[in-house]
Design a protein around this motif. Sequence first.
Motif, mmCIF file in Angstrom:
data_model
loop_
_atom_site.group_PDB
_atom_site.id
_atom_site.type_symbol
_atom_site.label_atom_id
_atom_site.label_comp_id
_atom_site.label_asym_id
_atom_site.label_seq_id
_atom_site.Cartn_x
_atom_site.Cartn_y
_atom_site.Cartn_z
ATOM 1 N N SER A 1 0.845 -1.195 0.000
ATOM 2 C CA SER A 1 0.000 0.000 0.000
ATOM 3 C C SER A 1 0.882 1.247 0.000
ATOM 4 O O SER A 1 1.931 1.279 0.645
ATOM 5 C CB SER A 1 -0.919 0.020 1.227
ATOM 6 O OG SER A 1 -1.861 1.067 1.143
ATOM 7 N N VAL A 2 0.434 2.257 -0.730
ATOM 8 C CA VAL A 2 1.150 3.529 -0.826
ATOM 9 C C VAL A 2 0.243 4.621 -0.268
ATOM 10 O O VAL A 2 -0.904 4.767 -0.711
ATOM 11 C CB VAL A 2 1.526 3.862 -2.282
ATOM 12 C CG1 VAL A 2 2.290 5.181 -2.343
ATOM 13 C CG2 VAL A 2 2.339 2.737 -2.901
ATOM 14 N N GLY A 3 0.750 5.383 0.706
ATOM 15 C CA GLY A 3 -0.075 6.446 1.261
ATOM 16 C C GLY A 3 0.330 6.819 2.677
ATOM 17 O O GLY A 3 1.423 6.463 3.132
ATOM 18 N N PRO A 4 -0.535 7.526 3.389
ATOM 19 C CA PRO A 4 -0.214 8.011 4.737
ATOM 20 C C PRO A 4 -0.148 6.884 5.757
ATOM 21 O O PRO A 4 -0.424 5.720 5.443
ATOM 22 C CB PRO A 4 -1.364 8.975 5.040
ATOM 23 C CG PRO A 4 -2.504 8.459 4.229
ATOM 24 C CD PRO A 4 -1.886 7.930 2.957
ATOM 25 N N LYS A 5 0.197 7.234 6.997
ATOM 26 C CA LYS A 5 0.383 6.219 8.038
ATOM 27 C C LYS A 5 -0.881 5.404 8.296
ATOM 28 O O LYS A 5 -0.810 4.255 8.732
ATOM 29 C CB LYS A 5 0.853 6.875 9.336
ATOM 30 C CG LYS A 5 -0.112 7.900 9.914
ATOM 31 C CD LYS A 5 0.456 8.533 11.177
ATOM 32 C CE LYS A 5 -0.521 9.543 11.776
ATOM 33 N NZ LYS A 5 0.025 10.174 12.999
ATOM 34 N N GLN A 6 -2.041 5.998 7.996
ATOM 35 C CA GLN A 6 -3.299 5.266 8.211
ATOM 36 C C GLN A 6 -3.450 4.062 7.279
ATOM 37 O O GLN A 6 -4.319 3.218 7.486
ATOM 38 C CB GLN A 6 -4.494 6.207 8.028
ATOM 39 C CG GLN A 6 -4.624 7.284 9.081
ATOM 40 C CD GLN A 6 -3.833 8.536 8.734
ATOM 41 O OE1 GLN A 6 -2.993 8.516 7.831
ATOM 42 N NE2 GLN A 6 -4.111 9.633 9.424
ATOM 43 N N CYS A 7 -2.595 3.970 6.262
ATOM 44 C CA CYS A 7 -2.656 2.823 5.343
ATOM 45 C C CYS A 7 -2.345 1.509 6.051
ATOM 46 O O CYS A 7 -2.689 0.435 5.538
ATOM 47 C CB CYS A 7 -1.690 3.014 4.177
ATOM 48 S SG CYS A 7 -2.288 4.151 2.916
ATOM 49 N N THR A 8 -1.701 1.582 7.218
ATOM 50 C CA THR A 8 -1.436 0.347 7.959
ATOM 51 C C THR A 8 -2.742 -0.339 8.354
ATOM 52 O O THR A 8 -2.810 -1.564 8.410
ATOM 53 C CB THR A 8 -0.589 0.633 9.211
ATOM 54 O OG1 THR A 8 -1.230 1.634 10.007
ATOM 55 C CG2 THR A 8 0.802 1.114 8.824
#
Length: 249
Positions: free
Chosen positions: A59-66
């Motif tokens: 996944s590529v994106g902000p920390k919330q992508c976890t």
Amino acid sequence: RILVGVKRVVDYAVKVRVQNNTVDLNNIKMSLNPFCEIAVEEAVRLKEAKVAKEVVALSVGPKQCTETLRTALAMGCDRGIHVQTDLRTDFMELQPNAISQIFQKIVRRNVLLGKQGIDSDCGQTGPMLAGLLGWPQVTYAAQFESNDGGLTVERETDSGTETIQIPSLPAVVTCDLRLNEPRYATLPNIMKAKKKKVDTLAADEMGIDLAPRNEVLEVFEPPPRKAGILVDDVDGLVDKLRNEAGAVP
């Protein structure tokens, strides 16, 4: 090994708001892109059928992508990779050209992606990635099976379906709605997903130009839907359809 793309998007059931010439992402529900969910399900099925040994979610994106990655891990992926960036991934800032180059840096074997993200609806990351890698590709896959070291894929077209044979792997496949019905993650698997490994990389340290190639000039909400009308009988309905809507010759 299968690398499967996992995108964090505005939930499909949310009515988005437009503010300051962009979609407002504050305080709204985000979830796993439905087409990526289908790709995850298919990758996990291939692992269960002993066609693949490992499924890696990226996944590529902000920390919330976890959180989105944990959903994929709970569905059956073995581990996750998070390429972290604060750039928006809905085409406003980070666009398919950059995302496909990020995937190119990481991919080692076969790739399964959703056919498109429901935020930008581009459908470009899969074809771009295949072009960068020089690998065969099939888009809009509705059904496929592994055979003799290759793949036989039935793909959706505007006029029906067509079957494509990929004689040898690796390959890039993008998944359409009809391919499968994703499973629900069970509570035990959700708990197990918390212990699975997720590696974090920084997008701005990968030597990739992340600047957008296109500029979005305007974002606006669709006009409100006009109120419907009641007709007295079938003749009145046909008259409206023929003379006002032009739907009946």
